[in-house]
Motif scaffolding. Structure first.
Motif, PDB file in Angstrom:
ATOM      1  N   PHE A   1       0.781  -1.409  -0.008  1.00 34.38           N
ATOM      2  CA  PHE A   1       0.131  -0.691  -0.296  1.00 34.38           C
ATOM      3  C   PHE A   1       0.534   1.579   0.208  1.00 34.38           C
ATOM      4  O   PHE A   1       0.926   2.024  -0.400  1.00 34.38           O
ATOM      5  N   VAL A   2       1.913   1.101   0.629  1.00 36.31           N
ATOM      6  CA  VAL A   2       3.287   2.564   0.380  1.00 36.31           C
ATOM      7  C   VAL A   2       3.402   2.118  -0.834  1.00 36.31           C
ATOM      8  O   VAL A   2       3.544   3.875  -1.281  1.00 36.31           O
TER       9      VAL A   2
ATOM     10  N   ASP B   1       1.711   1.645  -3.622  1.00 37.23           N
ATOM     11  CA  ASP B   1       0.360   2.670  -3.979  1.00 37.23           C
ATOM     12  C   ASP B   1       0.227   3.747  -4.288  1.00 37.23           C
ATOM     13  O   ASP B   1       0.258   4.360  -4.270  1.00 37.23           O
ATOM     14  N   ARG B   2       0.324   4.228  -2.269  1.00 38.96           N
ATOM     15  CA  ARG B   2      -0.040   5.387  -1.791  1.00 38.96           C
ATOM     16  C   ARG B   2       1.487   6.380  -2.533  1.00 38.96           C
ATOM     17  O   ARG B   2       0.852   8.118  -3.077  1.00 38.96           O
ATOM     18  N   PHE B   3       2.949   6.246  -2.803  1.00 45.06           N
ATOM     19  CA  PHE B   3       3.474   7.079  -3.200  1.00 45.06           C
ATOM     20  C   PHE B   3       3.907   6.153  -4.998  1.00 45.06           C
ATOM     21  O   PHE B   3       5.613   6.757  -5.052  1.00 45.06           O
ATOM     22  N   ASP B   4       2.839   5.959  -5.495  1.00 40.84           N
ATOM     23  CA  ASP B   4       3.102   6.358  -6.957  1.00 40.84           C
ATOM     24  C   ASP B   4       3.916   4.848  -7.542  1.00 40.84           C
ATOM     25  O   ASP B   4       4.698   4.903  -8.972  1.00 40.84           O
TER      26      ASP B   4
ATOM     27  N   GLY C   1       1.346   0.074  -7.826  1.00 40.67           N
ATOM     28  CA  GLY C   1      -0.627   0.184  -7.935  1.00 40.67           C
ATOM     29  C   GLY C   1      -0.360  -1.317  -7.544  1.00 40.67           C
ATOM     30  O   GLY C   1       0.117  -2.249  -7.587  1.00 40.67           O
ATOM     31  N   PHE C   2      -1.398  -1.433  -6.433  1.00 37.51           N
ATOM     32  CA  PHE C   2      -1.937  -2.591  -5.471  1.00 37.51           C
ATOM     33  C   PHE C   2      -2.355  -3.087  -6.462  1.00 37.51           C
ATOM     34  O   PHE C   2      -3.012  -4.728  -6.468  1.00 37.51           O
ATOM     35  N   ASP C   3      -2.766  -2.696  -7.440  1.00 35.42           N
ATOM     36  CA  ASP C   3      -4.323  -3.860  -8.138  1.00 35.42           C
ATOM     37  C   ASP C   3      -3.020  -4.661  -9.283  1.00 35.42           C
ATOM     38  O   ASP C   3      -3.428  -5.789  -9.835  1.00 35.42           O
ATOM     39  N   ARG C   4      -1.232  -4.032  -9.009  1.00 35.75           N
ATOM     40  CA  ARG C   4      -1.221  -4.373  -9.831  1.00 35.75           C
ATOM     41  C   ARG C   4       0.318  -6.014  -8.815  1.00 35.75           C
ATOM     42  O   ARG C   4       0.468  -7.238  -9.192  1.00 35.75           O
TER      43      ARG C   4
END
Lengths: 463, 64
Positions: free
Chosen positions: B22-23, B25-28, B31-34
């Motif tokens: 999630f970190v 994901d959050r910082f670009d 992505g969590f989806d991948r």
């Protein structure tokens, strides 16, 4: 007996520190902190547990079967769902603001009229600072900056409201070569809710710079530049001769119609609508709604977390949202890169390059010798060429089918385990390259409808 | 039977992995989806280590 976990005390200390920070530095928003850094809570939580277990193991104490209990997992999943959901909602509902100061929710509102004016000359630079409230600026005849409006104070008693209002007078003054319009709301102190709606008339030649935290901006009929910065605002700009620079942390809509200069938009928000823009358009940030562009004479550059779009010009229409990119009558070079979107481009000219992770692509070029490069990891590609198109095509799919509905000029080849290939006509330099790892590729032909009714409409031949 | 260390630390390590994804994901970064399959891989590796630890324990006790 198992010793109690250290997670509980750590959470208490963290909550205390955060609330203390909130009291001493109110400009640091608690929600902002939470939304930006919540994944570190999971990391910290796991780390504390891990250390506990390693310490137990080092002391040869019995170890728990579950390092993290079922209840804790449920809590962690709820945290993830809540934070992701709230983050999504925050971009969807930019006006749903939660305030930590209870006073702002209660009491009555008291209104006070505002008025002021100053002589400014034909093309002044006007600086507007209004933290909360809507601002409307209109250019017109005359050479003075004139402000009318209304301040609203929320308080329990009129005396209190009067005192707060007296602390935040409207200033309309000349400072050097600038005209300053300032509502001084910051002087009211953090616990008071003060806002001001302003109607400002300025000379038509004016340039406007506006700053705020919460409130909409409506700017019309100016020859100069417009610059807006706000934490949360809707922006409407109409009939401006100069450039527009907009930086917003949140916005429900940014709408710019008929602007002669450049447009630069940065930040987060929902919808962006641009129409009749003469200069270059740059949009950077996260926009959860849609981007609608019509008649952009200059190039468009759009960059977000996972997408990039560059177009040389949009004489027609382009629409980009979280699911699709659709465009009709756009001018290449066009470059689009995205993780997940369906793309439909119609009647485009100039070279086109598309890179997608997931999504279907449908391309219908206007010219007979289009230059196209489309690479998709997972998705179908449909290419509809005008009759008589004579560019070379090279299309491959690793897992899927190739379908030739164009005609005998093109050939297909089954590559067995390696997929399938569609290519031709022989001897022509390859101008169209299509490739997908998983998906079908279809190439078909359009025929022009008879010159009656709507002559420009194209029909697809059905095979 | 004594709980192997690898069993006890499975939960915390998965929690830390989840947080790090999630970190990212959050910082670009990604992505969590991948990146979510990483969780399955980490879980699989921990399970494997747990099997090995249990087998060693079993052998040590002179069983199976």
């Amino acid at each position: 007996m198992r010793r109690g976990s250290l997670v509980g005390p750590f959470v208490l200390i963290l909550v205390g520190v955060v609330l203390l920070l909130n009291n001493f530095k109110p400009e640091l928003s608690l929600l902002h902190l939470f939304f930006n850094y919540w994944p570190f809570l999971l990391v910290g939580w796991g780390a504390v547990r891990l250390i506990e277990i390693l310490v137990s193991a080092a002391r040869a104490q019995p170890l728990p079967r579950d390092g993290i209990t079922t209840g804790e997992w449920v809590l962690a999943v709820l945290l993830c769902l809540f934070a992701s959901g709230a983050d999504f909602a925050r971009s969807q509902l930019p006006k749903a603001r939660i305030t930590m100061h209870g006073l702002q929710l209660f009491g009555e509102t008291f209104d006070y009229p505002l008025a002021g004016s100053v002589e400014a000359g034909p093309a002044p630079r006007v600086f507007i600072e209004n933290l909360r409230g809507n601002v409307r600026v209109a250019g017109g005849e005359g050479s003075e900056v004139k402000v009318e409006g209304r301040a609203t104070v929320r308080a329990f008693a009129k005396d209190d409201a009067d005192k707060v209002n007296a602390k935040c007078p409207l200033e309309v003054v000349r400072e050097g070569d600038q005209i300053i319009v300032r509502t001084n709301q910051e002087r009211a102190g953090g616990d008071w809710s003060v806002s001001a709606d302003l109607e400002i008339s300025v000379p038509k030649g004016a340039s406007v710079t506006a700053r705020g935290r919460y409130g909409d901006f409506d700017i019309a009929n100016l020859d100069g530049n417009v610059e807006i910065a706000s934490d949360n605002a809707g922006v409407r700009i109409t009939g401006v001769g100069g450039d527009a620079r907009i930086q917003l942390e949140r916005s429900d809509i940014i709408r710019i119609v008929s602007l002669k200069g450049k447009v630069e938009i940065k930040g987060r928000g929902e919808d962006i609508e641009l129409e009749d823009i003469s200069g270059r358009v740059t949009v950077k940030g996260a926009y959860s709604g849609g981007l609608s562009m019509r008649r952009l004479a200059g190039p468009l550059v759009f960059e977000s977390r996972r997408s990039e779009l560059r177009v040389a010009g949009i004489p027609g229409v382009l629409h980009l949202d979280l699911g699709d990119l659709t465009a009709e009558n756009v001018q290449g070079p066009l470059y689009f890169k995205s993780s997940s979107r369906d793309v439909e481009l119609t009647a485009f000219t100039g070279p086109v390059e598309i890179q997608l992770e997931r999504g279907d692509v449908q391309l219908r070029p206007a010219g007979k010798d289009p230059q196209i490069q489309a690479t998709v990891r997972s998705g179908d590609i449909v290419l509809i060429l005008p009759e008589g198109a004579d560019g070379g095509v090279e299309a491959t799919t690793q897992r899927g089918e190739v379908v030739n509905e164009f005609g005998e000029e093109l050939a297909t080849e089954d590559l067995g385990q390696k997929g399938a290939r569609l290519f031709g006509p022989p001897g022509k330099p390859v101008r169209i390259r299509l490739s997908t790892r998983r998906g079908d590729i279809t190439v078909r032909k359009t025929v022009a409808a008879p010159e009656q009714g709507s002559p420009k409409r194209l029909q697809t031949t059905s095979v | 039977m004594r709980v192997p260390l690898v069993t006890a630390v499975r939960g915390p390590i998965l929690m830390i992995t989840l947080g790090l994804l999630f970190v990212a994901d959050r910082f670009d970064a990604a992505g969590f989806d991948r990146t979510w399959p990483v969780l399955i891989i980490v879980f699989g590796i921990l399970k494997l280590l747990e099997r090995l630890a249990l087998r060693r324990q079993g052998l040590g006790a002179g069983g199976v």
